[in-house]
Enzyme design. Sequence first.
Site, short mmCIF file in Angstrom:
data_model
loop_
_atom_site.label_atom_id
_atom_site.label_comp_id
_atom_site.label_asym_id
_atom_site.label_seq_id
_atom_site.Cartn_x
_atom_site.Cartn_y
_atom_site.Cartn_z
N PHE A 1 5.79 13.95 6.00
CA PHE A 1 4.93 14.60 7.00
C PHE A 1 4.70 13.67 8.21
O PHE A 1 5.18 13.93 9.33
CB PHE A 1 3.62 14.99 6.29
N TYR B 1 -4.39 4.26 -6.28
CA TYR B 1 -3.73 4.42 -4.97
C TYR B 1 -4.37 3.49 -3.94
O TYR B 1 -3.67 2.76 -3.21
CB TYR B 1 -3.84 5.88 -4.55
N1 LIG Z 1 -1.73 12.25 4.85
C1 LIG Z 1 -2.84 11.51 4.89
O1 LIG Z 1 -3.93 12.01 5.12
C2 LIG Z 1 -2.77 10.01 4.69
C3 LIG Z 1 -3.97 9.28 4.72
C4 LIG Z 1 -3.92 7.91 4.54
C5 LIG Z 1 -2.71 7.26 4.38
N2 LIG Z 1 -1.56 8.00 4.32
C6 LIG Z 1 -0.29 7.27 4.16
O2 LIG Z 1 0.60 7.69 5.16
C7 LIG Z 1 1.95 7.57 4.68
C8 LIG Z 1 2.68 8.89 4.90
O3 LIG Z 1 2.04 9.91 4.13
P1 LIG Z 1 2.34 11.47 4.30
O4 LIG Z 1 1.04 12.17 4.28
O5 LIG Z 1 3.28 11.67 5.43
O6 LIG Z 1 3.02 11.78 2.89
P2 LIG Z 1 4.52 12.31 2.54
O7 LIG Z 1 4.53 12.47 1.06
O8 LIG Z 1 4.85 13.49 3.38
O9 LIG Z 1 5.42 11.09 2.98
C9 LIG Z 1 5.78 10.04 2.11
C10 LIG Z 1 7.28 9.86 2.19
O10 LIG Z 1 7.65 8.74 1.37
C11 LIG Z 1 8.80 9.12 0.62
N3 LIG Z 1 8.79 8.32 -0.62
C12 LIG Z 1 7.93 8.42 -1.66
N4 LIG Z 1 8.26 7.57 -2.63
C13 LIG Z 1 9.36 6.89 -2.19
C14 LIG Z 1 10.17 5.87 -2.76
N5 LIG Z 1 9.95 5.38 -3.99
N6 LIG Z 1 11.22 5.40 -2.03
C15 LIG Z 1 11.48 5.90 -0.80
N7 LIG Z 1 10.74 6.88 -0.21
C16 LIG Z 1 9.70 7.36 -0.92
C17 LIG Z 1 8.66 10.60 0.37
O11 LIG Z 1 9.88 11.25 0.05
C18 LIG Z 1 8.07 11.07 1.68
O12 LIG Z 1 9.08 11.43 2.62
C19 LIG Z 1 1.83 7.17 3.23
O13 LIG Z 1 2.00 5.78 3.13
C20 LIG Z 1 0.42 7.56 2.85
O14 LIG Z 1 -0.09 6.80 1.79
C21 LIG Z 1 -1.56 9.36 4.48
#
Ligand SMILES: NC(=O)c1ccc[n+]([C@@H]2O[C@H](COP(=O)([O-])OP(=O)(O)OC[C@H]3O[C@@H](n4cnc5c(N)ncnc54)[C@H](O)[C@@H]3O)[C@@H](O)[C@H]2O)c1
Length: 311
Positions: free
Chosen positions: A11, A143
């Site tokens: 995302f 987490y």
């Molecule tokens: N969405 C939120 O509100 C939010 C809030 C705080 C922090 N985050 C952080 O932002 C970042 C992006 O989150 P997001 O919401 O886009 O989630 P998302 O799940 O859409 O994106 C995470 C991506 O990492 C990839 N991934 C997962 N495990 C993996 C692995 N072992 N090896 C390689 N790729 C891997 C997934 O395929 C995915 O494309 C993350 O680090 C998340 O912890 C998100």
Amino acid sequence: MKVLVTGGAGFIGSHIVDALLARGHEVAVLDDLSTGRRRNLAAEAIFEEIDLRDRSRVHELIARFRPEVVCHQAAQTSVSVSTREPVRDAEVNIVGSLHLLDACVRHGVGRVVFASTGGAIYGEVPEGERATPAWEPKPLSPYACAKLSVERYLDAYRSEHGLVSTVLRYANVYGPRQDPHGEAGVVAIFAQRLIAGRPIRINARREPGDDGCVRDYVYVDDVVRANVEAVEGRLTGTVNVATGVPSTTRQIAEGLVAALGVTPTVEAGPRRAGDLERSVLEPDPSLGERMPLGEGLARTAAWFEGDAGGA
Ligand SMILES: NC(=O)c1ccc[n+]([C@@H]2O[C@H](COP(=O)([O-])OP(=O)(O)OC[C@H]3O[C@@H](n4cnc5c(N)ncnc54)[C@H](O)[C@@H]3O)[C@@H](O)[C@H]2O)c1
């Protein structure tokens, strides 16, 4: 500049990739597609399907692509999965991140930008207050422990190896392409259900029927801007990426209902074990204007309406 974006099929990562390409950077994406999707991937980005836990492939990619900056978004992003499977969470979010940092040091990467969490790291934020990076972290889930631990490793790599880094502590991010299973999945879940004419449920903050928990919802474009600033070297340190505006789950439902023009069935759900009652962050002053919630929800709703897989 050559930039490696981990999680670039996800995302937030995929929006960062689009923005970096639009600014003329050369972008490679490392993603295992566990929650990311191929259709999010920009055609101009180099794509490598690699699991962060695969140390040799992570090293090989960095040795071959030679990025100047690594923007590390990939993670096991589900708080509830981390509670059920803390070892798997740590293998991806801690050990996988260390594979990346080791490769960065070995192959001369200049800077790392790390997606951390303000929504989970500060714990409960009392009424009337906003969490700042000066607060003592109170991680309550595996987490959050893993994210904080990578922040600490980045400190260690800075002093040991001179690896420069920016830590971006996101609030609850929402916007187009969000999967309904992430930390701020409620916007995506509600949008999908409302479009499909299905009931939505407001889980209680304290008692069923109340307005639900309070969160700081930040639009994905604002998060992308912070990442671009950090990748290009204008934003350093530990930064809250947030709006500072408290919103209840009911306000999210009302904003989406107004944007979609639907008549919803709203159910009152119980309090969910482990949910923080209130999380609001003090936004970093460098972030500039943020998207107002109503407009962000309208853009998100419009995207889900137009998304073939959304309904
Ligand atoms: N969405 C939120 O509100 C939010 C809030 C705080 C922090 N985050 C952080 O932002 C970042 C992006 O989150 P997001 O919401 O886009 O989630 P998302 O799940 O859409 O994106 C995470 C991506 O990492 C990839 N991934 C997962 N495990 C993996 C692995 N072992 N090896 C390689 N790729 C891997 C997934 O395929 C995915 O494309 C993350 O680090 C998340 O912890 C998100």
